[in-house]
Design a protein around this motif. Sequence first.
Motif, short mmCIF file in Angstrom:
data_model
loop_
_atom_site.label_atom_id
_atom_site.label_comp_id
_atom_site.label_asym_id
_atom_site.label_seq_id
_atom_site.Cartn_x
_atom_site.Cartn_y
_atom_site.Cartn_z
N LEU A 21 -30.93 19.60 -37.34
CA LEU A 21 -31.32 20.20 -38.60
C LEU A 21 -32.81 20.17 -38.61
O LEU A 21 -33.50 19.30 -38.54
N LYS A 22 -33.54 21.40 -38.69
CA LYS A 22 -35.01 21.48 -38.73
C LYS A 22 -35.55 22.02 -39.81
O LYS A 22 -35.07 22.95 -40.55
N ARG A 23 -36.61 21.26 -40.48
CA ARG A 23 -37.25 21.82 -41.72
C ARG A 23 -37.94 22.89 -41.50
O ARG A 23 -38.47 23.21 -40.14
N ASP A 81 -48.64 20.96 -43.29
CA ASP A 81 -48.96 19.64 -43.81
C ASP A 81 -48.89 18.73 -42.73
O ASP A 81 -47.92 18.52 -41.94
N LYS A 82 -50.08 17.99 -42.30
CA LYS A 82 -50.13 17.03 -41.34
C LYS A 82 -49.69 15.72 -41.57
O LYS A 82 -49.60 14.91 -40.70
N ARG A 83 -49.17 15.51 -42.65
CA ARG A 83 -48.45 14.14 -42.72
C ARG A 83 -47.37 13.81 -42.31
O ARG A 83 -46.76 14.70 -42.01
N SER A 84 -47.03 12.62 -41.98
CA SER A 84 -45.94 12.22 -41.54
C SER A 84 -44.66 12.77 -42.12
O SER A 84 -44.61 13.08 -43.30
N LYS A 85 -43.56 13.32 -41.24
CA LYS A 85 -42.30 13.95 -41.82
C LYS A 85 -41.06 12.97 -41.66
O LYS A 85 -40.12 13.57 -42.06
N THR A 101 -36.95 16.06 -38.19
CA THR A 101 -35.74 16.71 -38.03
C THR A 101 -34.37 15.80 -38.25
O THR A 101 -34.60 14.41 -38.15
N ILE A 102 -33.23 16.08 -38.23
CA ILE A 102 -31.94 15.18 -38.43
C ILE A 102 -31.00 15.56 -37.12
O ILE A 102 -30.88 16.87 -37.09
#
Length: 706
Positions: free
Chosen positions: A455-457, A462-466, A440-441
């Motif tokens: 701001l939410k994606r 997907d379990k990878r780091s975001k 998030t931002i």
Amino acid sequence: MLGKTLSGRYHIVQHLGGGGFGQTYLAEDLQLPSNPLCVVKQLKPKSTDSSTLQTAKRFFDREAEVLYKLGNHDQIPRLLAHFEQEQEFYLVQECIEGHDLKQELPRGKRLTEAQVIVLCQDILQILEFVHQQHVIHRDIKPANIIRRRQDGKLVLIDFGAVKEVTTGAINPSGNTSFSVAIGSPGYMPNEQLGGKPQFCSDIYAVGVLGIQALTGLSSSQLPQDLRTSEILWRDKWLHNMPPQQVQTSLELADVLDKMVRYDYRQRYQTVTEALQAFEQLTMVYCGSTTASISEVSFTESADPFEPTATYPRLPLVSDMPTDTMESKELTQALHSQQQPTSKTLGNLSDGQIADETITPLVSSRKKYRKLIAIGGGIVASVSLAFGIYHVYGYTMSLAESQWVQRISLSKTLPGDSNSFSPVAISPDGKTLASGSEDGTIKLWDLQTGKLRNTLKRPPSSDKRSKAVRAIAFSPDGKSLASGGEDNGIKVWNLDTKTLLHTLSEKSYWISALAISPDSQTLVGGNADGYITIGNLRTGELQNFFAGHSIIVNSLAISPDGQTAVSGSDDNTIKVWEIKTGQLIHTLTPPDSRRVFAVAISPDGKTIASGSEDGVVRLWNLGSGKLIQSLPVGSASINVVAYRVDGHTLVSGSRDGTIRLWDVRTRKVLRTMPGHSEPIYSLALSPDEQTLVSSSKDETIKIWRVP
Ligand SMILES: Nc1ncnc2c1ncn2[C@@H]1O[C@H](COP(=O)(O)OP(=O)(O)OP(=O)(O)O)[C@@H](O)[C@H]1O
């Protein structure tokens, strides 16, 4: 001596030198882990009768105390130990790795006037501290000044005081008679030769060194007036100057002459006075004392007084240099930086965005999971509000110096677990954006420090780091771009706070971002070295190419929007034409160090880079040539940003400090500690009244000009 262990600890490994006063050795300290090197000075008293030895011992202890105190200065070797063994005295000092100025200034090599000024200032600054401790060095000469390899700083060694122990200059009451001249021929003024050194005797030695550096003559070659005993050098030297340059040269010659006057009462009496004289010179030289001595080539000539000799030197304010390429570039850079453009001065009102903007720049590097960013650095000019005035043709602003002095910590925001959180400030200066570990931002009210929006994606399996690693506001304030470990560059609509589109979704994760001043083009740097160029508005991918061989740490776009600059872990800086993706230059910092930060000056002519070796470098964007180096210290420079004046640079380092630089004088104007861990991101508000820093210590700090 070789192979001997002194005091059960210092294992002698090499003989370094010595003379009448004793011997100097390189030793390993056996009592410390990894046996670091140290320098052992063995001092042999001339006489070994017991009363002289006793007096010498007292004197030695007293001098050791002084050396111990002097060693508190970063540019004087620390005294590690002192002891007596078998009627000989030993001092153990920190070993300074580097080379001495004798190597840097062999006969026939000359420095430019600007370089001589920097050199003298550097030495005088150390000397100021020495004199404050009531110590006269008495042996200042090129061989006793080491340029430390680690940071390029000068270190003053070999204090003459200790030599009294060995010269028999001690009278039976234990006082020094100074009857024996301590010092080196050529650098010793008359009164010192007569055994009566003064504080200004050291100033004399620095003056001789300056003349030597300027003329290429060794100290013993400098002619003397037989009648007045003054050193004769300036007339012949000035004789070869182009007439329009003589005025500037006269100013420097006057200062050097005053340092080396035969009668000590006619010299500068204190180092502070001499430094003030040099300070004035830096104004005369239009701030051109920024030259880096080690990176400028020298002109060799057997006799610099030959009329044909050409002197590499910097010009008067009004002149263009005619000699070395380095001085050309240096001066061009200085000229371009010192004069605000007419647009900056004339066309803008407060809060309006200048064309000469600091390009939004966000970047990161994966290896240490850290992020480096200058976010939303779109800078509106406040030059109109600042009174600009001229001193010796050198544009100075009172407000500039006030800004440097007054900016102070105002608020600390709790950081995210994303300890490398990128930060950026919106073009209207109201919103601070920070990237989070969860993708998030966060949008904060910059004034109050309150969280306004997140701001939410879109949800993803997907379990990878975001983790967000780079963010940038578009200069029109309508959108925000973000990139991170979940691939692709996301563009957010700031009105609706929704995701507009994702660019280059298939690419490896994004480590740096920049948006063009017209808010049309987005440039992204990838962790695998690829560069993405796209249309910010439509989300259309325009170019995608292998720019670097490994992670792109930082990106900047020139104020005209034509050129992008990228810095990478592959130890290079690359300059690209944005439209075609064509490579224009590859810049390689000396010693192949990773480049963590790049920024472009507001006039679009200079690139500032920060690298692993703790050095900020300035490059000519047009030619790709290195202009100068500003060594900060050993801590890597993770982020750099220009203020709109073009000559104040803000850097954030691994040691958690922010430094404010004047690139013209090569001086750190201010060091601002505050973070306990490395700083990876900085953002300057458009009105420059707020600076935001983000650090691995998981805090975001807001610095303001009250
Ligand atoms: N702290 C130090 N770190 C690294 N090198 C040093 C240090 N002190 C001295 N040296 C080096 O050791 C060598 C010998 O130094 P020293 O000053 O003792 O003797 P010298 O220069 O031969 O004689 P003099 O004392 O008469 O100038 C020089 O090359 C000097 O650069």
